[in-house]
Design an enzyme around this catalytic site. Structure first.
Site, PDB file in Angstrom:
ATOM      1  N   SER A 145     -33.972 -70.615  33.006  1.00 32.21           N
ATOM      2  CA  SER A 145     -33.613 -70.567  31.460  1.00 32.21           C
ATOM      3  C   SER A 145     -32.301 -70.711  31.297  1.00 32.21           C
ATOM      4  O   SER A 145     -31.499 -70.370  32.097  1.00 32.21           O
ATOM      5  CB  SER A 145     -34.197 -69.259  30.752  1.00 32.21           C
ATOM      6  OG  SER A 145     -33.659 -69.120  29.535  1.00 32.21           O
ATOM      7  N   TYR A 158     -36.269 -60.295  30.779  1.00 33.42           N
ATOM      8  CA  TYR A 158     -36.435 -61.717  30.822  1.00 33.42           C
ATOM      9  C   TYR A 158     -35.142 -62.243  31.340  1.00 33.42           C
ATOM     10  O   TYR A 158     -35.228 -63.163  32.450  1.00 33.42           O
ATOM     11  CB  TYR A 158     -36.576 -62.331  29.355  1.00 33.42           C
ATOM     12  CG  TYR A 158     -36.757 -63.789  29.617  1.00 33.42           C
ATOM     13  CD1 TYR A 158     -37.979 -64.343  29.956  1.00 33.42           C
ATOM     14  CD2 TYR A 158     -35.692 -64.624  29.205  1.00 33.42           C
ATOM     15  CE1 TYR A 158     -38.128 -65.781  29.892  1.00 33.42           C
ATOM     16  CE2 TYR A 158     -35.919 -65.877  29.078  1.00 33.42           C
ATOM     17  CZ  TYR A 158     -37.093 -66.552  29.477  1.00 33.42           C
ATOM     18  OH  TYR A 158     -37.280 -67.990  29.393  1.00 33.42           O
TER      19      TYR A 158
HETATM   20  C1  BGC Z   1     -36.570 -68.671  26.035  1.00 31.74           C
HETATM   21  C2  BGC Z   1     -37.042 -69.306  24.366  1.00 31.74           C
HETATM   22  C3  BGC Z   1     -35.539 -69.042  23.940  1.00 31.74           C
HETATM   23  C4  BGC Z   1     -34.406 -70.050  24.689  1.00 31.74           C
HETATM   24  C5  BGC Z   1     -33.157 -70.185  24.148  1.00 31.74           C
HETATM   25  C6  BGC Z   1     -35.829 -69.417  26.630  1.00 31.74           C
HETATM   26  O1  BGC Z   1     -35.631 -69.189  28.010  1.00 31.74           O
HETATM   27  O2  BGC Z   1     -38.191 -68.941  26.624  1.00 31.74           O
HETATM   28  O3  BGC Z   1     -37.695 -68.493  23.777  1.00 31.74           O
HETATM   29  O4  BGC Z   1     -35.516 -69.752  22.547  1.00 31.74           O
HETATM   30  O5  BGC Z   1     -34.419 -69.532  25.914  1.00 31.74           O
HETATM   31  O6  BGC Z   1     -32.787 -68.742  23.496  1.00 31.74           O
END
Ligand code: BGC
Length: 261
Positions: A145, A158
């Site tokens: 991410s 996360y």
């Molecule tokens: C998340 C999303 C988020 C994006 C940008 C991703 O890793 O799963 O929910 O919108 O990052 O912030």
């Protein structure tokens, strides 16, 4: 199209919806045989398999919890028993929930780390063992991410999991490069997927997110799948250990765009 992918076998974790689903579909279009893993969305996975079969694809839907060794073994076994091989493992399954960190329970912390980070470790380990046993120049792709780099308040578990994926990705890329095994990450930004559906239905929240995307739109799962197909193919043969940001520029510090600072 990447002709070298034709006939090869892929496992895609979390393939019933969202980015994983788009990747499974794209790999099937590339004529790969695909194990589509799901956790609870049986319908989504089975519908995808039915659709892909209708257009000549080879795919199978398999339930498994990627945070358990048994779950991962089930997926590897499914690849071998259905398609006789494993060439590509995509660690895509992931989850997130928003909680201020001082209120984050150990249970929620563990859940996110288990799926997003331990799942990546277990999937990669199974794939690596298969590749090593069969002297195979296999390929592993991890879905990270933008938050492996960008701090994300109220999503500390996360962000920590994705930063962990970065360290893991680079480390095993280096550890197995001499065997010809390639390992890369993709870091999506804000993509139109079920994980974000509620958030982007709210016009205010959507506008706030759009402000952080220099390319001015929420990404499509297919745009992430295109990156996965490239990393899977020989067209990226000299690429290992990278994180490929597919984020419309979100990771470019957009708040500086007018020269502030
Ligand atoms: C998340 C999303 C988020 C994006 C940008 C991703 O890793 O799963 O929910 O919108 O990052 O912030």
């Amino acid at each position: 199209m990447y002709n070298d992918l034709k006939g090869k076998v892929a496992v895609v974790t979390g393939g019933s919806k969202g980015i994983g689903n788009a990747i499974a579909r794209r790999l099937s279009e590339e004529k790969m045989k695909v194990v589509i893993n799901y956790h609870s969305d049986k319908e989504g996975a089975e519908e995808t398999v039915a659709e892909l079969k209708k257009i000549g694809g080879e795919a199978v839907a398999v339930q498994a919890d990627v945070s358990s060794e048994e779950g991962i073994q089930t997926l590897l076994d499914a690849a071998i028993s259905n398609f006789g091989e494993l060439d590509l493992w995509i660690n895509n399954a992931g989850m997130e929930n928003q909680v201020p960190t001082h209120e984050l329970t150990l249970e929620d912390w563990n859940k996110v780390i288990d799926v997003n980070l331990t799942g990546v470790f277990l999937g990669s380990k199974a794939a690596l063992n298969h590749f090593l046993e069969h002297d195979k120049k296999g390929n592993i792709i991890n879905l990270s991410s933008v938050h492996e780099r960008i701090p994300w308040p109220t999503f500390a578990h996360y962000s920590a999991s994705k930063a962990g994926v970065k360290g893991f990705n680079e480390t095993i890329a280096l550890e197995y490069a001499h065997k010809g095994i390639r390992v890369n990450s993709i870091a999506p930004g804000a993509i139109n997927t079920p994980i974000n559906a509620e958030k982007f239905e709210d016009e205010k929240q959507k506008a706030a997110t759009l402000k952080m995307i220099p390319l001015d739109y929420i990404g499509k799962p297919e745009e992430v799948a295109a990156a996965a197909a490239w990393l899977a193919s020989d067209e990226s043969s000299y690429v290992t250990g990278i994180t490929l940001f597919v984020d419309g520029g979100m990771s470019l510090y957009p708040s500086f765009e007018k020269g502030e600072g």
